[in-house]
Design a protein around this motif. Structure first.
Motif, mmCIF file in Angstrom:
data_model
loop_
_atom_site.group_PDB
_atom_site.id
_atom_site.type_symbol
_atom_site.label_atom_id
_atom_site.label_comp_id
_atom_site.label_asym_id
_atom_site.label_seq_id
_atom_site.Cartn_x
_atom_site.Cartn_y
_atom_site.Cartn_z
ATOM 1 N N HIS A 3 0.834 -1.204 0.000
ATOM 2 C CA HIS A 3 0.000 0.000 0.000
ATOM 3 C C HIS A 3 0.870 1.257 0.000
ATOM 4 O O HIS A 3 0.608 2.224 0.711
ATOM 5 C CB HIS A 3 -0.922 0.010 1.220
ATOM 6 N N GLY A 4 1.927 1.251 -0.813
ATOM 7 C CA GLY A 4 2.725 2.444 -1.020
ATOM 8 C C GLY A 4 3.707 2.791 0.068
ATOM 9 O O GLY A 4 4.292 3.879 0.050
ATOM 10 N N THR A 56 -12.546 10.187 5.647
ATOM 11 C CA THR A 56 -12.481 11.357 4.778
ATOM 12 C C THR A 56 -11.065 11.740 4.353
ATOM 13 O O THR A 56 -10.904 12.481 3.383
ATOM 14 C CB THR A 56 -13.135 12.572 5.462
ATOM 15 N N ALA A 57 -10.056 11.263 5.073
ATOM 16 C CA ALA A 57 -8.666 11.538 4.691
ATOM 17 C C ALA A 57 -7.753 10.408 5.176
ATOM 18 O O ALA A 57 -6.756 10.659 5.867
ATOM 19 C CB ALA A 57 -8.213 12.875 5.257
ATOM 20 N N PRO A 58 -8.068 9.175 4.825
ATOM 21 C CA PRO A 58 -7.262 8.054 5.326
ATOM 22 C C PRO A 58 -5.811 8.115 4.887
ATOM 23 O O PRO A 58 -4.914 7.686 5.614
ATOM 24 C CB PRO A 58 -7.971 6.813 4.773
ATOM 25 N N ASP A 59 -5.560 8.663 3.692
ATOM 26 C CA ASP A 59 -4.183 8.750 3.210
ATOM 27 C C ASP A 59 -3.338 9.651 4.106
ATOM 28 O O ASP A 59 -2.184 9.316 4.438
ATOM 29 C CB ASP A 59 -4.158 9.253 1.767
ATOM 30 N N LEU A 60 -3.907 10.779 4.506
ATOM 31 C CA LEU A 60 -3.173 11.691 5.391
ATOM 32 C C LEU A 60 -2.944 11.056 6.754
ATOM 33 O O LEU A 60 -1.853 11.168 7.327
ATOM 34 C CB LEU A 60 -3.951 12.998 5.558
ATOM 35 N N LEU A 61 -3.951 10.401 7.274
ATOM 36 C CA LEU A 61 -3.835 9.780 8.592
ATOM 37 C C LEU A 61 -2.804 8.656 8.574
ATOM 38 O O LEU A 61 -1.962 8.569 9.476
ATOM 39 C CB LEU A 61 -5.197 9.242 9.033
ATOM 40 N N ILE A 62 -2.844 7.826 7.562
ATOM 41 C CA ILE A 62 -1.898 6.703 7.462
ATOM 42 C C ILE A 62 -0.472 7.223 7.374
ATOM 43 O O ILE A 62 0.432 6.739 8.066
ATOM 44 C CB ILE A 62 -2.249 5.816 6.254
ATOM 45 N N ASN A 63 -0.252 8.209 6.519
ATOM 46 C CA ASN A 63 1.100 8.754 6.366
ATOM 47 C C ASN A 63 1.578 9.394 7.660
ATOM 48 O O ASN A 63 2.758 9.253 8.028
ATOM 49 C CB ASN A 63 1.123 9.765 5.231
#
Length: 381
Positions: free
Chosen positions: A121-122, A353-360
């Protein structure tokens, strides 16, 4: 000490009963043209109930939850339900994720893959986590609480015990909503083992000293005013649940539409109908409207409240339109804030709503604290 494997298996009779209740809903009246000025509007409720009756499928979401290993254990006399998902990466860091109200472990389903298997997942292997995702005491499949006193501090002690039972000597803690208040307390009560705490909000408020308020920057003053406006418009749920939770619970336990609307007031239109209804279903099917609301009461009436600041490294990952995290106040209550990131998108429900920001942000925060992660696998894993 035992960990019992758990599978969600809702009786068909309970689903049939829900459907029958939905066919008998008695709609409220409302004034024409007021929209949501008086609260959740009738057209929104009718639309959701129609989908609940004819489009929503609980069994799909039950299967999604059951795709991950789940367990129950008894801690301090309370049943605790949790997901425990191990990474395949060496030296993954154990991480306990805590949801809030009116949500559930469903919050974190979409984060499991990226956090346990970052290379798919990146991410990189060194950013992997073993995940422990419990249902709060009194919420969902943990079932109702059966005695007084389950405030944030008692929950934090239970989480520390849960991680100890799983055999984790070093671990991180993350939370949103109630998880943002509980997770720093996990660090406070178990500092020898918690490497860091990551939250989406820091609930630190004015101390009462006029000089403190006078020292706020213009931006902080605007932020505090925006939060005060939010409390006036949407904060009634917290007042009710921290003062007379049982009065409210009689209505919610009897009416699935009542449970839906009480939860929906916090969700709004940004979230998917499936996400909203799955969370509502968990409250309804486990009959935990009363016990989940009691968390507010217990916390408002906590008798032993720590006064010293926390010391474990703390990181904030704040999203758009979430106003209560004011650094000047936060630094008074937490002396080791090492990360403070504010994003211009997402909202309170950032896992959706912003899983990418939270994961990073999670990956970056814990990688800085633990560049060489070393952890024991859980005993039951």
């Amino acid at each position: 000490m035992s960990m019992t494997p758990y599978t969600i298996a809702i009786l068909q009779a309970d689903l049939d009963d829900l459907q029958e209740r939905l066919t008998r809903v008695r709609w409220t009246n409302e004034l024409a043209g007021v929209g949501g000025d008086y609260g959740v509007d009738l057209p929104s409720v009718k639309r959701l109930v129609e989908y609940w009756q004819s489009g929503y499928d609980w069994r799909i979401w039950e299967a999604k939850l059951n795709a991950y290993p789940q367990f129950t254990t008894t801690i301090d006399g309370q049943n605790i339900h949790f997901l425990h998902v191990l990474s395949g990466e060496d030296n993954a860091l154990p991480l306990i994720l805590t949801h809030g109200w009116p949500t559930s472990v469903v919050d974190y389903l979409d984060l499991i893959g990226p956090l346990t298997d970052p290379r798919s997942h990146g991410g990189e292997a060194g950013q992997a986590f073993h995940l422990v995702i419990p249902s709060l005491p009194g919420f969902g499949f943990s079932g109702p609480t059966t005695e007084k006193g389950w405030d944030r501090y008692r929950v934090a002690r239970a989480w520390a015990e849960l991680m100890r039972r799983l055999g984790y000597d070093r671990y991180g803690a993350h939370g949103m909503d109630w998880g943002s208040t509980i997770s720093p307390e996990v660090g406070r009560c178990d500092p020898e083992h918690v490497v860091g705490v990551h939250v989406t909000e820091i609930f630190s408020f004015p101390s009462g000293d006029p000089a403190e308020m006078a020292a706020l920057s213009s931006k902080e003053q605007d932020q505090w005013q925006a939060f005060q406006e939010w409390v006036k418009k949407k904060g009634a749920y917290a007042t009710v649940q921290s003062t007379v939770p049982q009065t409210l619970a009689h209505a919610l336990a009897d009416s699935p539409v009542g449970q839906l609307v009480w939860n929906y007031q916090m969700y709004g239109d940004e979230l998917s109908d499936n996400y909203i209804l799955t969370n509502v279903m968990i409250y309804w099917l486990t009959n935990t409207a009363a016990s989940s609301a009691r968390l507010y009461y217990e916390d408002a009436h906590a008798e032993q409240v720590p006064t010293e600041p926390t010391t474990v490294p703390l990181g904030l990952c704040n999203f758009a339109d979430v106003y209560q995290s004011i650094r000047r106040f936060a630094q008074r209550d937490h002396q080791n804030i090492v990360s403070w990131n504010v994003y211009d998108r997402g909202n309170h429900f950032s896992t959706q709503t912003a899983p990418d920001l939270l994961i990073n942000d999670l990956r970056t925060f814990f990688h800085k604290l633990c560049p060489k992660k070393e952890a024991n696998l859980g005993d039951e894993g």
